[in-house]
Design a protein around this motif. Structure first.
Motif, short mmCIF file in Angstrom:
data_model
loop_
_atom_site.label_atom_id
_atom_site.label_comp_id
_atom_site.label_asym_id
_atom_site.label_seq_id
_atom_site.Cartn_x
_atom_site.Cartn_y
_atom_site.Cartn_z
N ILE A 71 -2.54 -10.36 -0.45
CA ILE A 71 -2.06 -8.81 -0.18
C ILE A 71 -1.35 -8.82 1.11
O ILE A 71 -0.17 -8.36 1.02
CB ILE A 71 -3.35 -7.97 -0.23
CG1 ILE A 71 -3.93 -8.10 -1.73
CG2 ILE A 71 -3.05 -6.65 0.20
CD1 ILE A 71 -5.24 -7.41 -1.54
N HIS A 72 -1.65 -9.37 2.15
CA HIS A 72 -0.90 -9.39 3.54
C HIS A 72 0.49 -9.80 3.34
O HIS A 72 1.33 -9.40 3.72
CB HIS A 72 -1.79 -9.93 4.56
CG HIS A 72 -1.07 -9.92 5.67
ND1 HIS A 72 -0.87 -8.92 6.30
CD2 HIS A 72 -0.53 -11.07 6.56
CE1 HIS A 72 -0.17 -9.17 7.60
NE2 HIS A 72 0.06 -10.73 7.56
N ALA A 73 0.47 -11.19 2.67
CA ALA A 73 2.00 -11.86 2.70
C ALA A 73 2.66 -10.97 1.25
O ALA A 73 3.90 -10.84 1.71
CB ALA A 73 1.49 -13.02 1.97
N THR A 74 2.22 -10.31 0.73
CA THR A 74 2.97 -9.21 -0.29
C THR A 74 3.36 -8.19 0.29
O THR A 74 4.54 -7.85 0.24
CB THR A 74 2.22 -9.03 -1.49
OG1 THR A 74 1.71 -10.05 -2.09
CG2 THR A 74 3.18 -8.19 -2.47
N LEU A 75 2.42 -7.27 1.16
CA LEU A 75 2.94 -6.25 1.84
C LEU A 75 3.88 -6.36 2.97
O LEU A 75 4.56 -5.62 3.45
CB LEU A 75 1.55 -5.56 2.27
CG LEU A 75 0.78 -4.98 1.29
CD1 LEU A 75 -0.47 -4.30 1.76
CD2 LEU A 75 1.22 -4.24 0.35
N VAL A 76 3.61 -7.64 3.69
CA VAL A 76 4.29 -7.83 5.06
C VAL A 76 4.92 -9.31 4.79
O VAL A 76 4.60 -10.33 5.36
CB VAL A 76 3.44 -7.97 6.14
CG1 VAL A 76 4.23 -8.08 7.36
CG2 VAL A 76 2.65 -6.52 6.14
N GLY A 104 1.08 -0.02 9.10
CA GLY A 104 1.28 1.22 8.42
C GLY A 104 1.08 1.01 7.02
O GLY A 104 1.34 2.14 6.05
N LYS A 105 0.37 -0.02 6.58
CA LYS A 105 0.27 -0.29 5.10
C LYS A 105 -1.26 0.16 4.87
O LYS A 105 -2.17 -0.14 5.71
CB LYS A 105 0.49 -1.73 4.48
CG LYS A 105 1.80 -2.16 4.96
CD LYS A 105 2.77 -1.49 3.81
CE LYS A 105 4.11 -2.04 4.15
NZ LYS A 105 5.25 -1.26 3.24
N ARG A 106 -1.50 0.70 3.68
CA ARG A 106 -3.12 1.23 3.12
C ARG A 106 -3.36 0.56 2.17
O ARG A 106 -2.74 0.39 1.04
CB ARG A 106 -2.83 2.69 3.10
CG ARG A 106 -2.41 3.74 4.29
CD ARG A 106 -2.17 4.90 4.05
NE ARG A 106 -3.58 5.62 3.51
CZ ARG A 106 -3.79 6.14 2.33
NH1 ARG A 106 -2.74 6.04 1.35
NH2 ARG A 106 -5.09 6.83 2.07
N VAL A 107 -4.77 -0.11 2.00
CA VAL A 107 -5.19 -0.79 0.97
C VAL A 107 -6.53 -0.12 0.65
O VAL A 107 -7.54 0.00 1.61
CB VAL A 107 -5.24 -2.14 1.35
CG1 VAL A 107 -5.93 -2.97 0.12
CG2 VAL A 107 -3.95 -2.81 1.88
N PHE A 135 -2.38 4.20 -2.61
CA PHE A 135 -2.40 3.09 -1.54
C PHE A 135 -1.12 2.01 -1.91
O PHE A 135 -0.63 1.98 -3.06
CB PHE A 135 -3.72 2.36 -1.70
CG PHE A 135 -5.08 3.25 -1.12
CD1 PHE A 135 -5.39 2.99 0.11
CD2 PHE A 135 -5.58 4.12 -2.21
CE1 PHE A 135 -6.33 3.86 0.53
CE2 PHE A 135 -6.68 4.90 -1.68
CZ PHE A 135 -6.95 4.79 -0.21
N ASP A 136 -0.87 0.81 -0.88
CA ASP A 136 -0.05 0.10 -1.20
C ASP A 136 -0.49 -1.07 -1.80
O ASP A 136 0.39 -2.04 -2.40
CB ASP A 136 0.47 -0.48 0.23
CG ASP A 136 1.17 0.69 1.06
OD1 ASP A 136 2.40 1.25 0.63
OD2 ASP A 136 0.60 1.15 2.22
N ALA A 137 -1.93 -1.13 -1.78
CA ALA A 137 -2.43 -2.30 -2.69
C ALA A 137 -3.89 -1.79 -2.99
O ALA A 137 -4.62 -1.18 -2.38
CB ALA A 137 -2.29 -3.62 -1.90
N VAL A 138 -4.47 -2.55 -4.06
CA VAL A 138 -5.81 -2.28 -4.59
C VAL A 138 -6.56 -3.73 -4.68
O VAL A 138 -5.79 -4.60 -5.18
CB VAL A 138 -5.95 -1.70 -5.88
CG1 VAL A 138 -7.43 -1.29 -6.15
CG2 VAL A 138 -5.28 -0.28 -5.56
N PHE A 139 -7.67 -3.88 -4.10
CA PHE A 139 -8.38 -5.08 -4.44
C PHE A 139 -9.91 -4.44 -5.16
O PHE A 139 -10.61 -3.54 -4.66
CB PHE A 139 -9.03 -5.79 -3.08
CG PHE A 139 -9.92 -6.86 -3.39
CD1 PHE A 139 -9.55 -8.17 -3.96
CD2 PHE A 139 -11.51 -6.65 -3.20
CE1 PHE A 139 -10.29 -9.10 -4.17
CE2 PHE A 139 -12.15 -7.89 -3.41
CZ PHE A 139 -11.68 -8.94 -4.03
#
Length: 442
Positions: free
Chosen positions: A434-439, A142-145, A229-233
């Motif tokens: 990013i994954h560890a931060t979001l989940v 459910g997260k968007r990057v 978005f929930d995160a940006v790279f």
């Protein structure tokens, strides 16, 4: 590539048609199945293998070579791709002679390493030819990057995030994805549209939507991405090219080596590309070597590469330097450009010899030149960026920038060497963070 067709001495079609195909054939023809087994049999399968330590993406090299030796190249490919999703391209362009193969025990003992790069290509080509994508997506988070930049770092980041179940939107300023792999590497290193095919194969993971022709700071803002978005790279690469700092640098025939290589890579017919009779390339990195060699392969009579320091300080590996020399490129070191001569179009370029500390000696010389390629480094050209460290984005740990929720990697980020394999590692590692931060794990 600029239109040089009206510049005296610069013209297309210098070679016979068949010569173009011969000159731009695969630099390292692939191993067949028997050759791969013979090459794999030379590996000692070291327990504490120095080649793994030398690989920026930490591929388990002895394991994948053993898998080739036991007749399971698809398993070998999965071992490679689990660490480096662009393992096919890296097998073609990595400076293995200064990384894994230099560290190989057989190189130290015999001066002849295991053919790690070619074995990696054999494995990854095998799985791609079967149109098999060995990875699948996890359950949706459910997260968007947002991933900005579809070069090696951005592609590696997007793929790893998609694997973890995130929905990724991949932005790129160009209309075609691939970044450096598509536009910035010598054509003889990656033939048959491999970069494009690898991107198509990578996107089979699913969960990645593409928005091409979207430039950061122009078509989309960092603030907008942060809010949506929930995160940006950020993997925007280095779009700007350093100037020589000389008067009349805008003379016809003076252009960026990056643009020259990009135009060559996208050309449908190499015989239509204009090239000078006397070509001078300024720089000492991979871009300079690629430009010089390809100028020679296009039919330039005289190609000279000039670098301001000694050969031991060139960023291009010794293998690449020797490749250029073998193609007829003359290399002059310890010399810096001081003037461009010519009425409208460049006719000569003047240099001054330098000492090792770059102090001028007062001794000068001139080279005839109807075409000059600048390859003296690239800079960030995007606006709307986090804090910089010098001329690149400042990062800590696995790509965290000064802006919360924004990561960066690849050539645009401060840190390691500007290599495809390092960009892949940085994109992958940022995705994991990013994954560890979001989940976060509970």
């Amino acid at each position: 590539m600029t239109d040089n067709t009206l510049i005296p001495g610069v013209k297309s079609g210098r070679l016979a048609p068949q010569e173009y195909a011969e000159n731009f054939a695969d630099l390292h023809p692939p191993l067949d199945a028997h050759e791969a087994l013979v090459a794999a049999d030379r590996c000692y399968f070291c327990y504490d293998a120095p080649c793994i330590t030398a690989c920026p993406t930490d591929i388990d090299i002895p394991l994948f070579i053993r898998q080739i030796a036991t007749g399971t190249p698809e398993a070998a490919a999965e071992t490679i791709l689990s660490q480096n999703i662009l393992g096919g391209m890296c097998a073609r362009v990595c400076p293995t002679e200064t990384l894994c193969e230099e560290a190989c025990v057989r190189e130290a003992a015999e001066g002849k390493p295991v053919l790690i790069g070619q074995l990696q290509r054999y494995a990854t080509d095998t799985i791609m030819e079967k149109a098999v994508h060995p990875f699948s997506r996890a359950d949706a988070t459910g997260k968007r990057v947002a991933v900005v930049g579809a070069g090696p770092a951005g592609l590696a980041c997007a793929h790893r995030l998609a694997m973890h179940g995130h929905d990724v939107t991949l932005y790129d300023a160009r209309s075609k994805l691939g970044g450096l792999n598509e536009f910035g590497i010598a054509a003889y290193k990656t033939i048959d549209s491999f970069a494009e095919r690898e991107v198509d194969w990578l996107l089979q993971i699913g969960g990645i939507s593409v928005k091409a022709g979207q430039k950061l700071g122009q078509d989309v803002s960092l603030e907008h991405l942060k809010s949506d978005f929930d995160a940006v790279f950020l993997g925007v690469g280095l779009g700007g090219v350093n100037a020589l700092g000389l008067d009349h640098e805008d003379k016809e025939g003076v252009e960026d080596a990056v643009n020259f290589i990009s135009g060559l890579r996208q050309a449908k017919d190499l015989s239509n590309l204009p090239i000078g009779r006397d070509v001078v390339v300024i720089g000492g990195g991979m871009t300079a070597i690629d430009a010089a060699v390809q100028a020679k392969l296009l039919g330039a009579l005289n190609v000279t590469l000039v670098y301001r320091r000694g050969r031991d300080r060139m960023n291009a590996s010794r293998f690449e330097q020797d490749l250029a020399a073998s193609k007829g490129v003359r290399i002059i070191t310890n010399a810096s450009p001081i003037a461009l001569h010519g009425n409208g179009a460049v006719r000569e370029i003047e240099f001054e010899y330098t000492n090792d500390d770059l102090t001028p000696t007062g001794q000068t010389f001139r080279l005839a030149a109807d075409q000059v390629f600048k390859a003296i480094g690239q800079t960030l050209s995007d606006d709307d960026l986090p804090d910089l460290d010098g001329r690149k984005i400042a990062v800590t740990g696995p790509g965290r920038t000064s802006v919360p929720g924004v990561w960066a990697g690849g050539d645009c980020a401060a840190g390691g060497d500007d290599l495809t394999v390092i960009a892949v590692a940085e994109g992958r590692d940022a995705a994991e963070d990013i994954h560890a931060t979001l989940v976060p794990r509970t």
